[in-house]
Write a protein that holds these residues in place. Structure first.
Motif, PDB file in Angstrom:
ATOM      1  N   GLU A   1       4.764   6.538   1.490  1.00  0.00           N
ATOM      2  CA  GLU A   1       3.590   7.369   1.250  1.00  0.00           C
ATOM      3  C   GLU A   1       2.458   6.434   0.890  1.00  0.00           C
ATOM      4  OE1 GLU A   1       3.767  10.864  -1.238  1.00  0.00           O
ATOM      5  OE2 GLU A   1       5.927  11.003  -0.923  1.00  0.00           O
ATOM      6  N   HIS A   2       1.302   6.640   1.505  1.00  0.00           N
ATOM      7  CA  HIS A   2       0.160   5.749   1.278  1.00  0.00           C
ATOM      8  C   HIS A   2      -0.301   5.844  -0.178  1.00  0.00           C
ATOM      9  CE1 HIS A   2      -3.782   3.910   1.730  1.00  0.00           C
ATOM     10  NE2 HIS A   2      -3.272   3.351   2.812  1.00  0.00           N
ATOM     11  N   ARG A   3      -0.504   4.682  -0.775  1.00  0.00           N
ATOM     12  CA  ARG A   3      -1.006   4.597  -2.150  1.00  0.00           C
ATOM     13  C   ARG A   3      -2.489   4.959  -2.149  1.00  0.00           C
ATOM     14  NH1 ARG A   3       0.663   1.025  -6.629  1.00  0.00           N
ATOM     15  NH2 ARG A   3       2.347   0.455  -5.236  1.00  0.00           N
ATOM     16  N   ASP A   4      -2.889   5.804  -3.073  1.00  0.00           N
ATOM     17  CA  ASP A   4      -4.307   6.208  -3.172  1.00  0.00           C
ATOM     18  C   ASP A   4      -5.172   5.081  -3.662  1.00  0.00           C
ATOM     19  OD1 ASP A   4      -3.754   8.774  -2.332  1.00  0.00           O
ATOM     20  OD2 ASP A   4      -3.342   9.462  -4.347  1.00  0.00           O
TER      21      ASP A   4
ATOM     22  N   ASN B   1       0.820  -1.213   0.000  1.00  0.00           N
ATOM     23  CA  ASN B   1       0.000   0.000   0.000  1.00  0.00           C
ATOM     24  C   ASN B   1       0.858   1.269   0.000  1.00  0.00           C
ATOM     25  OD1 ASN B   1       0.764  -0.422   2.729  1.00  0.00           O
ATOM     26  ND2 ASN B   1      -0.983   0.761   3.451  1.00  0.00           N
ATOM     27  N   CYS B   2       2.163   1.132  -0.265  1.00  0.00           N
ATOM     28  CA  CYS B   2       3.046   2.297  -0.422  1.00  0.00           C
ATOM     29  C   CYS B   2       3.031   2.739  -1.878  1.00  0.00           C
ATOM     30  CB  CYS B   2       4.484   1.956  -0.007  1.00  0.00           C
ATOM     31  SG  CYS B   2       5.619   3.363  -0.193  1.00  0.00           S
ATOM     32  N   LYS B   3       3.000   4.021  -2.102  1.00  0.00           N
ATOM     33  CA  LYS B   3       2.960   4.569  -3.460  1.00  0.00           C
ATOM     34  C   LYS B   3       4.192   4.183  -4.276  1.00  0.00           C
ATOM     35  CE  LYS B   3       3.940   9.339  -4.767  1.00  0.00           C
ATOM     36  NZ  LYS B   3       3.565  10.734  -4.597  1.00  0.00           N
ATOM     37  N   TYR B   4       5.305   3.848  -3.627  1.00  0.00           N
ATOM     38  CA  TYR B   4       6.544   3.505  -4.321  1.00  0.00           C
ATOM     39  C   TYR B   4       6.743   2.002  -4.524  1.00  0.00           C
ATOM     40  CZ  TYR B   4       7.454   8.348  -3.241  1.00  0.00           C
ATOM     41  OH  TYR B   4       7.356   9.713  -3.144  1.00  0.00           O
TER      42      TYR B   4
END
Length: 52
Positions: free
Chosen positions: A49-52, A11-14
């Motif tokens: 960073e939390h993935r949208d 669930n991380c944006k990266y």
């Protein structure tokens, strides 16, 4: 510079397929923001960073 960074936090944006971290840079801190850690469990990735 290390080119192959693994991450399993989906669930991380990266995060990318194959557990790849695709961030341009990675920032890891010690416990409570310190500059010293004695174990893996005492470290934290501040790049998350939390993935949208």
């Amino acid at each position: 510079m290390i080119l192959d960074v693994k991450c399993n936090v989906k669930n991380c944006k990266y995060w990318a397929d194959g557990d790849q971290c695709v961030a341009e840079s990675i920032y890891v801190i010690g416990p409570h923001g310190s500059r010293k850690a004695d174990t893996v469990e005492e470290t934290a990735c501040r790049t998350f960073e939390h993935r949208d």
